[in-house]
Write a protein that holds these residues in place. Structure first.
Motif, PDB file in Angstrom:
ATOM      1  N   LEU A 176      22.339   4.157 -18.497  1.00  0.00           N
ATOM      2  CA  LEU A 176      23.532   3.813 -19.267  1.00  0.00           C
ATOM      3  C   LEU A 176      23.730   4.681 -20.505  1.00  0.00           C
ATOM      4  CD1 LEU A 176      23.374  -0.079 -19.071  1.00  0.00           C
ATOM      5  CD2 LEU A 176      24.794   1.478 -17.735  1.00  0.00           C
ATOM      6  N   PHE A 177      22.651   5.073 -21.175  1.00  0.00           N
ATOM      7  CA  PHE A 177      22.798   5.759 -22.448  1.00  0.00           C
ATOM      8  C   PHE A 177      22.332   7.210 -22.444  1.00  0.00           C
ATOM      9  CE2 PHE A 177      22.337   1.240 -23.568  1.00  0.00           C
ATOM     10  CZ  PHE A 177      23.585   1.057 -24.140  1.00  0.00           C
ATOM     11  N   LEU A 178      21.280   7.543 -21.735  1.00  0.00           N
ATOM     12  CA  LEU A 178      20.698   8.884 -21.804  1.00  0.00           C
ATOM     13  C   LEU A 178      20.647   9.531 -20.424  1.00  0.00           C
ATOM     14  CD1 LEU A 178      17.669   7.950 -24.082  1.00  0.00           C
ATOM     15  CD2 LEU A 178      19.837   8.928 -24.813  1.00  0.00           C
ATOM     16  N   ASN A 179      21.751   9.548 -19.720  1.00  0.00           N
ATOM     17  CA  ASN A 179      21.770  10.011 -18.335  1.00  0.00           C
ATOM     18  C   ASN A 179      21.918  11.528 -18.263  1.00  0.00           C
ATOM     19  OD1 ASN A 179      21.623   9.706 -15.611  1.00  0.00           O
ATOM     20  ND2 ASN A 179      23.708   9.005 -15.356  1.00  0.00           N
ATOM     21  N   CYS A 180      20.954  12.228 -18.811  1.00  0.00           N
ATOM     22  CA  CYS A 180      20.974  13.685 -18.808  1.00  0.00           C
ATOM     23  C   CYS A 180      20.630  14.196 -17.409  1.00  0.00           C
ATOM     24  CB  CYS A 180      19.972  14.210 -19.827  1.00  0.00           C
ATOM     25  SG  CYS A 180      19.929  15.993 -19.928  1.00  0.00           S
ATOM     26  N   CYS A 181      21.500  15.003 -16.843  1.00  0.00           N
ATOM     27  CA  CYS A 181      21.314  15.588 -15.503  1.00  0.00           C
ATOM     28  C   CYS A 181      21.102  14.512 -14.431  1.00  0.00           C
ATOM     29  CB  CYS A 181      20.152  16.569 -15.490  1.00  0.00           C
ATOM     30  SG  CYS A 181      20.342  17.937 -16.627  1.00  0.00           S
TER      31      CYS A 181
END
Length: 121
Positions: free
Chosen positions: A45-50
């Motif tokens: 939800l918040f840190l969906n890097c790559c």
């Protein structure tokens, strides 16, 4: 005295020459396998890097499914993969956020210097 009780008292205690056999049931303690589903959901939800957070969430759900079936080794394998993906997602997201803050701060300082330089001329 009831007829059955009379017959039991006349016959006496049971006599058995065979040794008493006992049955031992080993109950395996439930191994707690953390599935990291809350951490994966946070990263999704918040840190969906790559998309690493989403992939970690998928592995966490697979780990929970394996745990419900009773496959502890499979659950540990999926949980380990989810944990690694969560760590990488967290590190990449923190680096990306830190870099973005540095770029914004640097850009703001350079813009203010350019504006003040234009005002002097």
């Amino acid at each position: 005295m009831v007829k059955e009780e009379h017959e039991v008292s006349v016959m006496g205690p049971p006599y058995n020459t065979a040794p008493m056999a006992s049955t031992v049931i080993n109950i395996r303690s439930e191994t707690a396998v953390p599935d990291h589903i809350v951490w994966s959901l946070f990263n999704t939800l918040f840190l969906n890097c790559c998309c690493l957070g989403f992939v970690a969430f998928a592995y966490s759900v697979k780990s929970r499914d394996r745990k419900m079936v009773g496959d502890v080794i499979g659950a540990q394998s999926y949980a380990s993969t989810a944990k690694c993906l969560n760590i990488f997602s967290l590190i990449f997201s923190l680096l990306l956020t830190t870099g973005l803050i540095i770029l914004l701060a640097t850009g703001t300082v350079i813009s203010l210097q350019a504006i003040s330089q234009m005002m002097k001329n």
